[in-house]
Scaffold this motif. Structure first.
Motif, mmCIF file in Angstrom:
data_model
loop_
_atom_site.group_PDB
_atom_site.id
_atom_site.type_symbol
_atom_site.label_atom_id
_atom_site.label_comp_id
_atom_site.label_asym_id
_atom_site.label_seq_id
_atom_site.Cartn_x
_atom_site.Cartn_y
_atom_site.Cartn_z
ATOM 1 N N LEU A 154 0.688 -1.110 0.014
ATOM 2 C CA LEU A 154 -0.173 -0.281 0.290
ATOM 3 C C LEU A 154 0.280 0.941 -0.409
ATOM 4 O O LEU A 154 0.719 1.796 -1.039
ATOM 5 C CB LEU A 154 -1.555 0.348 1.157
ATOM 6 N N PHE A 155 1.597 1.030 0.587
ATOM 7 C CA PHE A 155 2.758 2.184 0.552
ATOM 8 C C PHE A 155 3.436 2.332 -0.658
ATOM 9 O O PHE A 155 3.510 3.825 -1.527
ATOM 10 C CB PHE A 155 3.893 2.017 1.517
ATOM 11 N N ALA A 156 3.926 1.534 -1.136
ATOM 12 C CA ALA A 156 4.906 1.526 -2.528
ATOM 13 C C ALA A 156 3.489 2.225 -3.540
ATOM 14 O O ALA A 156 4.043 3.164 -3.723
ATOM 15 C CB ALA A 156 4.972 0.563 -2.785
ATOM 16 N N VAL A 157 2.307 1.697 -3.060
ATOM 17 C CA VAL A 157 1.394 2.105 -4.017
ATOM 18 C C VAL A 157 0.867 3.508 -4.538
ATOM 19 O O VAL A 157 0.928 4.546 -4.958
ATOM 20 C CB VAL A 157 0.538 1.015 -4.324
ATOM 21 N N SER A 158 0.283 3.754 -3.093
ATOM 22 C CA SER A 158 0.375 5.272 -2.588
ATOM 23 C C SER A 158 0.893 6.678 -2.324
ATOM 24 O O SER A 158 0.892 7.534 -2.719
ATOM 25 C CB SER A 158 -1.074 5.149 -1.439
ATOM 26 N N VAL A 159 2.446 6.172 -2.097
ATOM 27 C CA VAL A 159 3.434 7.668 -1.729
ATOM 28 C C VAL A 159 4.478 6.784 -2.560
ATOM 29 O O VAL A 159 4.321 8.630 -2.827
ATOM 30 C CB VAL A 159 3.860 6.640 0.055
ATOM 31 N N LEU A 160 4.870 6.419 -3.013
ATOM 32 C CA LEU A 160 6.494 5.973 -3.741
ATOM 33 C C LEU A 160 5.467 5.571 -5.302
ATOM 34 O O LEU A 160 6.068 6.121 -6.034
ATOM 35 C CB LEU A 160 6.680 4.949 -4.023
ATOM 36 N N HIS A 161 4.052 5.704 -5.455
ATOM 37 C CA HIS A 161 3.192 6.029 -6.596
ATOM 38 C C HIS A 161 3.787 4.778 -7.467
ATOM 39 O O HIS A 161 4.202 5.089 -8.733
ATOM 40 C CB HIS A 161 3.883 7.184 -7.552
ATOM 41 N N PHE A 162 4.453 3.684 -7.314
ATOM 42 C CA PHE A 162 4.571 2.466 -8.075
ATOM 43 C C PHE A 162 3.940 1.588 -8.323
ATOM 44 O O PHE A 162 2.454 1.602 -8.645
ATOM 45 C CB PHE A 162 5.362 1.230 -6.572
ATOM 46 N N THR A 163 3.638 1.143 -9.955
ATOM 47 C CA THR A 163 2.833 0.238 -10.266
ATOM 48 C C THR A 163 2.957 -1.022 -9.640
ATOM 49 O O THR A 163 3.731 -1.527 -8.783
ATOM 50 C CB THR A 163 2.794 -0.185 -11.576
ATOM 51 N N PHE A 164 1.795 -2.592 -9.923
ATOM 52 C CA PHE A 164 1.764 -2.985 -10.102
ATOM 53 C C PHE A 164 3.424 -3.749 -9.159
ATOM 54 O O PHE A 164 3.792 -4.304 -8.242
ATOM 55 C CB PHE A 164 0.835 -4.127 -10.126
ATOM 56 N N PHE A 165 3.987 -4.963 -10.364
ATOM 57 C CA PHE A 165 5.250 -5.091 -10.264
ATOM 58 C C PHE A 165 5.862 -4.343 -9.347
ATOM 59 O O PHE A 165 6.747 -5.315 -8.051
ATOM 60 C CB PHE A 165 5.782 -5.663 -11.766
ATOM 61 N N PRO A 166 6.812 -3.386 -9.531
ATOM 62 C CA PRO A 166 7.462 -3.102 -8.464
ATOM 63 C C PRO A 166 6.873 -2.914 -7.512
ATOM 64 O O PRO A 166 7.740 -2.753 -6.177
ATOM 65 C CB PRO A 166 7.694 -1.587 -9.040
ATOM 66 N N ALA A 167 6.093 -2.549 -6.860
ATOM 67 C CA ALA A 167 5.442 -2.281 -5.633
ATOM 68 C C ALA A 167 5.416 -3.871 -4.613
ATOM 69 O O ALA A 167 5.822 -4.226 -4.108
ATOM 70 C CB ALA A 167 3.942 -1.875 -5.045
ATOM 71 N N LEU A 168 5.137 -5.325 -5.882
ATOM 72 C CA LEU A 168 4.958 -6.577 -5.282
ATOM 73 C C LEU A 168 6.622 -6.955 -4.652
ATOM 74 O O LEU A 168 6.815 -7.195 -4.226
ATOM 75 C CB LEU A 168 4.737 -7.051 -6.483
ATOM 76 N N LEU A 169 7.256 -6.206 -6.120
ATOM 77 C CA LEU A 169 8.962 -6.246 -5.627
ATOM 78 C C LEU A 169 9.553 -5.351 -4.333
ATOM 79 O O LEU A 169 10.094 -6.341 -3.191
ATOM 80 C CB LEU A 169 9.851 -6.023 -6.627
ATOM 81 N N PHE A 170 9.280 -4.047 -4.398
ATOM 82 C CA PHE A 170 9.469 -3.694 -3.235
ATOM 83 C C PHE A 170 8.441 -4.630 -1.867
ATOM 84 O O PHE A 170 9.430 -4.418 -0.500
ATOM 85 C CB PHE A 170 8.452 -2.384 -3.089
ATOM 86 N N SER A 171 7.520 -4.529 -1.477
ATOM 87 C CA SER A 171 7.471 -5.438 -0.427
ATOM 88 C C SER A 171 7.354 -6.433 -0.251
ATOM 89 O O SER A 171 7.655 -6.983 0.919
ATOM 90 C CB SER A 171 5.330 -5.505 -1.017
ATOM 91 N N MET A 172 8.458 -7.783 -1.223
ATOM 92 C CA MET A 172 8.825 -9.021 -0.963
ATOM 93 C C MET A 172 10.693 -8.547 -0.171
ATOM 94 O O MET A 172 10.391 -9.325 0.584
ATOM 95 C CB MET A 172 9.318 -9.719 -2.747
ATOM 96 N N ILE A 173 11.019 -7.477 -1.580
ATOM 97 C CA ILE A 173 12.323 -7.331 -0.750
ATOM 98 C C ILE A 173 11.932 -7.034 1.184
ATOM 99 O O ILE A 173 12.560 -6.802 1.700
ATOM 100 C CB ILE A 173 13.391 -6.239 -1.324
#
Lengths: 294, 327, 400
Positions: A51-70
């Motif tokens: 959620l942070f990656a998508v709404s604050v960092l404005h990532f799209t799905f795959f980067p957000a998924l990667l961000f969360s996994m890392i």
């Protein structure tokens, strides 16, 4: 009959969510024989990171998924280093209590106002939630994505554990830690890697489930955590394909109970299934019988 | 023998004196109604901690659904007093019997297995009990069971807490208690020595469950209202926290843990907002730190005893040799 | 001999000294306690402030709700104090946390009564805490006004000193049932509720009872448990029955989630719900699915009446522009009702205050309040609808 097929789809869809969370759970258990009770909470943290990656960092799905996994991978490694590693030679009960404490810690940490706060958040629609019809039965894209992710990740993980060198090291560590160390395997590193992978899987599940059920709150990991644990035990804890089968079975049972017996008794059925499994076949559907070394 | 009897009499006299003093202070209003409520809560929590400690500390089995057994006792005894007009004491005893029976049902098949299975099963059992109560309209389902009569007074709590303590002491020092401790140290070795591990584990578990149910009965007749959510997993972890803080395997440690963690939040009321807001966070960090650096808790498996207090200025008495860890 | 004499003299001397000190101290202590005691009684009778206690869930599982309630109480007390207070004295409010646990609430109430000597108690926020707390207040003869406990049992089992500021489940259920039948023309309803939550279950049952009594039929009754997020199985069953309306009695976050899944599955029924929906997050979670849904509330946030506008503005001003929710409004009302009763009684004597509470006739934010014989307020329910992603006033359902 149409209803039955629709319920079948519902059941498999719910089951694939459980399977997704359960593979990480079961993998950690399989390698270090420890019930990582905090797995459901890592799943929750993964959801919030997404959620942070998508709404604050404005990532799209795959980067957000990667961000969360890392992110969850690192958190998992940190937890292992700080809390679990000093207890590696302690009795299992000590580890279990620590894991419960870690799960309380994560829940209450996210609940503080510095992080997410106690109120529910919603997840922006970063993936299509459209539906398509197979005859009269309807399926949504996200349901397919979750199922495919669970199966693909499960297969990759199985390949990793069975065929790669690191995976081989993991299995050796699982078999006998001391002997593994004598054979020149870096036990600490292997266990850390196990935790990173397990937690990253929980993170991935967190993002996908967050999109599927867009209500994020600090307590969201508790119930799925418990049920996925049931799924892992049912499938044979420690067995990756078992977790997927167990997840689907649990999702299916739950849905069918709700559909044809009673929606208010569904949870009682799920947990009864756990107790019955342990009575009839404690090793689970795919588990192997083990003997205790004296 | 003579000496033991003398010690026993001294103990009884002290307990009676404490009771008379407390009763006097309550009647004179020096201990106010608020403090009395806290004391009653402490008593209930002590019984809960003692019962869980018997399972975790002495039998070496991790039970994660203790609140469910408490719920069984609370609901069964409340049904007996409220719906069937039974007197208080028989009702809570029946509640305890029901809790013990539930413990037998879970323990009999599961305790044959080795490993973490009891933890998992009691966890599942906790959820099942909650869901079942939520489905029973007769006891108010999710809306809770209200209209229970107030029976639990300071006198009863005092009596039952003391009895619970004596019971645990008796059990632990009995033949069965030694079996339990042997099993908790090393099940295979214990069996090799001729200990019936299954029987020892089952006995400890059933007594623990029955006591938790008994505490549940006291709780119901003190609060006059019970609802299923009050007996969820959080409650079970709360009881676990008492035991862990006090020292797994120490009876007086469980008492200390229950007292500290019940009184502290009340004492911090008003000031210490920071601590109160982050209470759960602090508890969880505390448990992790305790588990890493002092898994034996405040008291470890040491006991605080009268004899020791009288003999030396030393507060702690090490029984059965020093042994770290909970084994 | 000399020595002995010396000893006797010393002994007598010491004894006199000690006795003198004891009597001296004794009298000094007596006078001291005497004055403090009389001062204390005077302070209580004449004193500068009137003390009111408030029981709020500041920590535990619903801290956000506790904060709204706390702000509501604080705003009411501040407003009252700015206008000269109650009985010419300033009001002091003491907040205590019940953690939303039934076992804590009575202890907290006892603390407020015994230690802080409050003249009245506001709270508890949830029924499950108010039910065990009520008897404590009645036992100690301290009036209690709960803002948001909707369970009928709160005042029934609490006793003569327990009041509330909100309507009860059966009234809200009936209001919703009548609205569904008369305004929406719905003949069939499906009900989906949280079986683990006392509020959700209570309201659902109240609705079903009134709705079937009105001659309509409940075609599907489904439930789930706290923490669940997949409702497809229940919704598929509901879809099969093809009801006119789908009643969801849970809180906004879960309702938003269910609504989304229901529309995705192709359920076309109108959504209907209760006061638990009242939050801006309803739409942020539910999105387009919430459009055209109806729910009953205590007051409409877009109401342009003076009381509501004033309350909303002063709330926003006092708490950094925060938007007042239903919990804040009802807590504000509860505090106003209690303070008004003390003012009308002309004293803090509890029996007189209860008498004054019983004859309450007051305009508050959530409408006009009078009490019936079981100390429940008689006041209208407001029906709101979601229009263009926002809650809008739709109609008022008057009590019968």
């Amino acid at each position: 009959m149409v209803t039955f097929f629709q319920q079948l789809v519902n059941g498999i869809s719910l089951g694939s969510v459980y399977a997704l969370i359960a593979i990480g759970y079961t993998m950690v258990y399989g390698i270090i024989k420890m019930v990582n009770f905090a797995h459901g909470e890592i799943f929750m943290v993964g959801s919030f990171l997404g959620l942070f990656a998508v709404s604050v960092l404005h990532f799209t799905f795959f980067p957000a998924l990667l961000f969360s996994m890392i992110g969850t991978g690192l958190i998992g490694a940190l937890i292992e280093k700080v809390a679990y590693k000093p207890l590696r030679n302690s009795p299992p009960i000590t580890l279990f209590i620590t894991a419960i404490a870690i799960s309380m810690l994560l829940k209450n940490l996210v609940k503080t106002n510095f992080l997410a706060g106690p109120n529910p958040h919603s997840f922006p629609e970063v993936l299509s939630v459209d539906v398509f019809h197979i005859g009269p039965v309807q399926v949504s894209y996200i349901q397919i994505i979750v199922l495919l992710t669970a199966v693909i990740l499960g297969a990759l993980l199985q390949y990793f554990v069975k065929k790669t060198k690191t995976g081989y090291a993991m299995r050796v560590v699982a078999y006998d830690k001391d002997a593994a160390a004598l054979m020149g395997i870096n036990v600490n590193r292997t266990i850390t890697i196990t935790f990173i992978i397990g937690s990253a899987l929980a993170g991935a599940a967190g993002v996908l489930v967050g999109i599927m059920y867009p209500r994020l709150e600090p307590t969201m990991g508790t119930l799925p955590g418990l049920k996925c644990f049931v799924a892992a035990v049912l499938g044979g804890i420690g067995e990756i394909p078992g977790a997927i089968i167990g997840g689907i079975v649990i999702g299916f049972t739950e849905t069918m109970t709700k559909a044809y017996i009673s929606s208010s008794l569904a949870d009682a059925f799920t947990f009864s299934l756990l107790i019955i499994t342990l009575l009839v076949k404690p090793t689970g559907l795919l588990g192997k019988k083990t003997f205790e070394k004296v | 023998m003579q000496k033991n009897m003398k010690k026993g009499i001294i103990k009884i006299v002290i307990v009676v004196l404490v009771f008379i003093l407390a009763k006097f202070l309550i009647r004179e209003g020096i201990i106010g109604a608020y403090t009395e409520r806290i004391i009653i809560t402490v008593g209930i929590n002590i019984i809960l901690a003692l019962s869980l400690n018997l399972i975790i500390g002495y039998t070496g089995q991790l039970a994660l659904g203790h609140a469910a057994f408490m719920a069984v006792g609370a609901y069964v005894s409340a049904i007996f007093t409220t719906k069937l007009n039974l007197p208080f004491v028989p009702a809570i005893i029946l509640g305890a019997v029901a809790g013990g029976a539930a413990g037998f049902l879970i323990g009999w098949p599961i305790l044959r297995l080795k490993g973490d299975y009891l933890a998992i099963c009691t966890l599942g059992f906790g959820e099942i009990v909650k869901v079942l109560i939520q489905n029973i309209e007769y006891v108010g389902a999710a809306r809770g069971f209200s209209g229970i009569k107030l029976f639990t007074t300071f006198g009863w709590i005092f009596l039952f807490t003391v009895l619970a303590y004596i019971l645990i002491k008796r059990v632990v020092n009995s033949v069965y208690g030694r079996d339990m401790r042997a099993v908790s140290q090393d099940e295979i070795a214990a069996e090799a020595m001729g200990v019936n591990a299954f029987r020892a584990k089952l006995l400890g578990f059933i007594i623990g469950c029955a006591m938790a149910a008994f505490a549940g009965g006291l709780y119901a007749h003190y609060l006059m209202f019970i609802d299923p959510v009050s007996f969820d997993f959080n409650k079970s972890t709360e009881i676990l926290t008492f035991v862990v803080l006090g020292g797994i395997g120490s009876t007086s440690g469980s008492v200390a843990g229950a007292v500290i963690l019940t009184v502290l939040p009340e004492a911090l009321r008003g000031f210490g907002d920071f601590i109160k807001t982050y209470r759960m966070l602090i508890y969880s960090i505390m448990i992790v730190i305790l588990m890493i650096f002092r898994p034996q808790g405040i008291m470890g498996n040491r006991e605080l005893s009268l004899q020791n207090l009288m003999k030396k200025g030393n507060t702690f008495n090490i029984k059965g040799g020093e042994k770290d860890g909970i084994a | 001999m000399k020595n002995r004499l010396k000893k006797v003299v010393a002994l007598v001397g010491t004894m006199t000294l000690v006795m003198g000190m004891m009597t001296g101290c004794g009298s000094a202590a007596e006078t001291a306690t005497g004055t403090t005691a009389s001062a204390a009684t005077e302070a209580a009778a004449e004193g500068e402030t009137i003390k009111i206690g408030a029981v709020v869930p500041l920590t535990g599982d619903v801290p956000a709700l506790g904060e709204s309630a706390k702000n509501g109480y604080q705003l009411a007390v501040d407003t009252m104090n700015a206008n000269g207070g109650v009985l010419g004295k300033q009001v002091e409010i003491i907040f205590e946390d019940d953690e939303n646990q039934p076992s804590k609430a009575p202890t907290v109430a006892q603390k407020l009564i015994a230690q802080d000597k409050v003249v009245g108690i506001l709270g508890a926020t949830n029924s499950k805490c108010s039910i065990p707390m009520g008897p404590i207040c009645t036992q100690n003869k301290i009036p209690m006004v709960s803002p948001t406990s909707t369970n009928t049992k709160v005042t029934v089992e609490g006793g003569d000193y327990v009041f509330r500021a909100c309507f009860i489940d059966p009234f809200q259920g009936e209001a919703l049932a009548n609205f569904a039948k008369d305004e929406l023309g719905a003949q069939t309803a499906a009900v989906l509720y949280n079986m683990a939550d006392d509020y959700s279950k209570g309201l659902a049952e109240a609705f079903m009872e009134s709705y079937t009594a009105a001659g309509c039929s409940v075609v599907a009754e489904e439930s789930y448990s706290t923490g669940e997020s997949d409702f497809n199985a229940q919704l598929t069953n509901i879809k099969n029955e093809n009801p006119d309306i789908l009643v969801m009695t849970d809180f906004y976050s879960t309702v938003g989630l269910i609504a989304k899944q229901a529309r995705t599955l192709g359920i076309e029924a109108t959504f209907l719900g209760g006061d638990g929906w009242d939050s801006t997050d309803l739409v942020s979670i539910g999105g387009d699915a919430m459009e055209g849904a109806y729910y009953s509330v205590f007051y409409a946030s877009d109401d342009t009446s003076e009381a509501v506008v004033n309350f909303k503005n002063s709330y926003a001003e006092a708490f950094d522009g925060k938007e007042a929710d239903g919990y804040a409004a009802l807590s504000y009302d509860a505090a106003m009702i209690l303070m008004n009763a003390i003012e009308n009684a002309g004293t803090t004597d509890s029996e007189k205050v209860v008498e004054a509470l019983n004859s309450t006739d007051l305009d508050v934010v959530s409408g006009h309040v009078t009490y019936d014989e079981s100390r429940n307020p008689i006041k209208p329910a407001i029906i709101c609808t979601i229009k263009d992603g926002k809650a809008a006033y739709y109609t008022t359902v008057e009590p019968k």
